[in-house]
Write an enzyme that holds these catalytic residues in place. Structure first.
Site, PDB file in Angstrom:
ATOM      1  N   GLU A 183      -0.615  -4.309  -6.122  1.00 37.90           N
ATOM      2  CA  GLU A 183      -0.686  -3.351  -7.286  1.00 37.90           C
ATOM      3  C   GLU A 183      -1.507  -3.727  -8.350  1.00 37.90           C
ATOM      4  OE1 GLU A 183       3.457  -3.752  -9.160  1.00 37.90           O
ATOM      5  OE2 GLU A 183       4.231  -2.376  -7.863  1.00 37.90           O
TER       6      GLU A 183
ATOM      7  N   HIS B  72       1.509 -14.821  18.685  1.00 34.38           N
ATOM      8  CA  HIS B  72       2.098 -14.105  19.655  1.00 34.38           C
ATOM      9  C   HIS B  72       2.509 -12.672  19.344  1.00 34.38           C
ATOM     10  CE1 HIS B  72       2.706 -18.241  21.784  1.00 34.38           C
ATOM     11  NE2 HIS B  72       2.688 -18.437  20.654  1.00 34.38           N
TER      12      HIS B  72
ATOM     13  N   LYS C  55       8.242   8.064  -7.203  1.00 33.76           N
ATOM     14  CA  LYS C  55       9.431   8.189  -7.959  1.00 33.76           C
ATOM     15  C   LYS C  55       9.647   9.716  -8.234  1.00 33.76           C
ATOM     16  CE  LYS C  55       9.024   3.688 -10.202  1.00 33.76           C
ATOM     17  NZ  LYS C  55       8.930   3.049 -11.295  1.00 33.76           N
TER      18      LYS C  55
HETATM   19  O1  PA5 Z   1       4.583  -5.427 -11.024  1.00 37.33           O
HETATM   20  C1  PA5 Z   1       5.443  -4.385 -11.693  1.00 37.33           C
HETATM   21  O2  PA5 Z   1       5.162  -4.047 -12.682  1.00 37.33           O
HETATM   22  C2  PA5 Z   1       6.440  -3.670 -10.806  1.00 37.33           C
HETATM   23  O3  PA5 Z   1       6.302  -4.411  -9.460  1.00 37.33           O
HETATM   24  C3  PA5 Z   1       7.633  -4.190 -11.433  1.00 37.33           C
HETATM   25  O4  PA5 Z   1       8.003  -5.406 -11.411  1.00 37.33           O
HETATM   26  C4  PA5 Z   1       8.620  -3.506 -10.636  1.00 37.33           C
HETATM   27  O5  PA5 Z   1       8.451  -2.091 -10.373  1.00 37.33           O
HETATM   28  C5  PA5 Z   1      10.292  -3.363 -11.203  1.00 37.33           C
HETATM   29  O6  PA5 Z   1      10.112  -2.827 -12.594  1.00 37.33           O
HETATM   30  P1  PA5 Z   1      11.206  -3.140 -13.753  1.00 37.33           P
HETATM   31  O7  PA5 Z   1      11.254  -4.640 -13.733  1.00 37.33           O
HETATM   32  O8  PA5 Z   1      10.714  -2.280 -14.837  1.00 37.33           O
HETATM   33  O9  PA5 Z   1      12.548  -2.741 -13.071  1.00 37.33           O
END
Ligand code: PA5
Length: 433
Positions: free
Chosen positions: A288, A309, A424
């Site tokens: 990310e 394996h 989303k």
């Molecule tokens: O690293 C990030 O920002 C994302 O992976 C969020 O943690 C994830 O999308 C969950 O978001 P939220 O805490 O707003 O539910």
């Protein structure tokens, strides 16, 4: 933690000394992260977090956690992505492999809201019917679909089981200080709330109540975790990289040299399943943070010797577009030797009397030699001491800091995740939102 370059390959080590373009970019990245002048610098709260958490904050978390522990056989942790993986990484690294079935005072942790499987949640509700349980719901935005749905379903189950008032005492919400549906819901029903600081993004949040509260409920020493991170911070948070001695600077340098030479994927591997979720956490952190603007190293994971394996064949002889990063655990807690057998009908007497850790270490050495020597895969090895809270806190901070630096070296903002919105939008449209 030490870095071992014995299997990196001579050309990579030569490149490390000479590659001035990458070095210059990393020097710039170090300065930007240190001075907080780079992209996304309103999300750098995690950098100094370990040294800023106060004893009274930790104590407050410990107190609530102890109360939760005493009334839980099962502790349900709801969250996704950065709101869940840090907890799971630490929990799985420290818990015993077997016999963690959960009793009052020593609860089993189960996760929810990290996917949308109907059967998973239905079976979880059935399981919880006969258990004493508590819930922690974690969402920074407070609006993420997966945890919101799981929480709605579990809240209804809790209320049906304990009544509205008692149910409220069995819920902790970890969310933004002001915004989001979860914050409003928590205020409305009087749930105990912990705040995720505004300047800490999800995947950098394990050392906030996002990770600290659930881990404290499990009896994990969160002060030691934070202390390990703080010690690592004082070692690696510097304005100018020390390419000769600092494993963080070396890791950032190596992976960026490799990336620029066409190695588009980093395969992080472990030889101890306790690291499985640590690698899942690392994948999310790096994926990310770096995968933007059509750039970035693809982070992948494997568990050896299991995957020798399966993926082993590809790693040895498939396309050469990746490098390998090994998490090498140097100590085990227990001692177990292969017994000697008079008949030797399984042909295993050649390892009789040897510890399993010795055999595993030889498997690791032989694999590194094969992947690098015959296979031409550059291998970076981290030598990790026996796993405990302090070591894990250090590892978390190490990889967070290296991630921020790598993102800046690449020229992207490592602290946002605009691409996550695409799925989303489609999902909401399809669901008629
Ligand atoms: O690293 C990030 O920002 C994302 O992976 C969020 O943690 C994830 O999308 C969950 O978001 P939220 O805490 O707003 O539910």
């Amino acid at each position: 933690m030490k870095i071992d370059l014995n299997y990196a390959g001579t050309s990579l080590i030569e490149a490390m000394r000479g590659n001035t373009a990458v070095r210059e970019d990393i020097v710039r990245a170090y300065s930007e992260l240190y001075a907080k002048t780079g992209k996304g610098n309103d999300f750098l709260g995690w950098v100094d977090l370990p040294s800023e958490i106060t004893a009274s904050q930790l104590q407050d978390i410990e107190q609530t956690a102890a109360a939760f522990r005493s009334k839980s056989e099962v502790f349900v942790c709801i969250g996704i992505g950065g709101s869940y993986l840090g907890t799971r990484a630490v929990e799985e690294a420290l818990k015993p492999f077997f016999g963690t079935s959960g009793t009052l005072g020593a609860p089993e942790i189960v996760y929810a809201g990290h996917q949308l499987s109907e059967d998973y949640l239905a079976e979880l509700l059935k399981y919880l019917d006969s258990k004493e349980y508590t819930v922690c719901v974690i969402s920074k935005s407070g609006t993420t679909t997966e945890p919101a749905i799981a929480f709605r379903i579990l809240r209804e189950h809790l209320i049906a089981k304990y009544g509205t008032l008692q149910a409220a005492e069995r819920i902790v919400a970890v969310t933004d200080s002001e915004r989001g549906a979860l914050k409003s819901l928590a205020d409305l029903h009087g749930y105990k709330t912990y705040v995720i600081p505004d300047d800490v993004g999800g995947r950098y949040s394990v050392l906030t109540p996002v990770g600290l509260f659930p881990l404290a409920v499990l009896g994990i020493d969160i002060s030691a975790l934070v202390q390990g991170a703080a010690e690592m911070r004082s070692r690696i948070k510097v304005a100018v990289p020390d390419f000769e001695n600092c494993p963080c600077a070396q890791y950032v340098l190596l992976r960026n040299i490799l990336y620029r030479s066409g190695k588009k994927m980093e395969l992080m591997v472990q030889y101890d399943p306790r690291f499985f979720y640590f690698i899942e956490w690392w994948k999310q952190l790096y994926g990310e943070s770096e995968g933007k603007e059509n750039k970035g190293i693809f982070p992948a994971g494997a568990g050896f010797t299991t995957d020798l394996h399966s993926l082993g064949q590809y790693i040895q002889e498939g396309e050469r577009f990746f490098f390998e990063t090994v998490l090498s655990l140097s100590q085990q807690k227990h001692t177990l030797q292969v017994p000697y057998a008079d008949e030797d009908s399984d042909g295993m007497n050649f390892v009789a009397g040897k510890r399993l850790s010795y055999i595993n270490a030889k498997a690791e050495e032989g694999t590194c030699m094969a992947h690098n020597g015959q296979g031409g895969v550059p291998v970076i090895r981290f030598i990790v001491p026996a796993l405990d809270e302090k070591v894990l806190g250090g590892l978390i901070y190490f990889f967070e800091y290296a991630c921020g630096l790598s993102g800046y070296t690449l020229g992207v903002n490592p602290f946002n995740q605009p691409g996550v919105e695409a799925y989303k939008k489609n999902m909401f449209k399809l669901l008629g939102k």
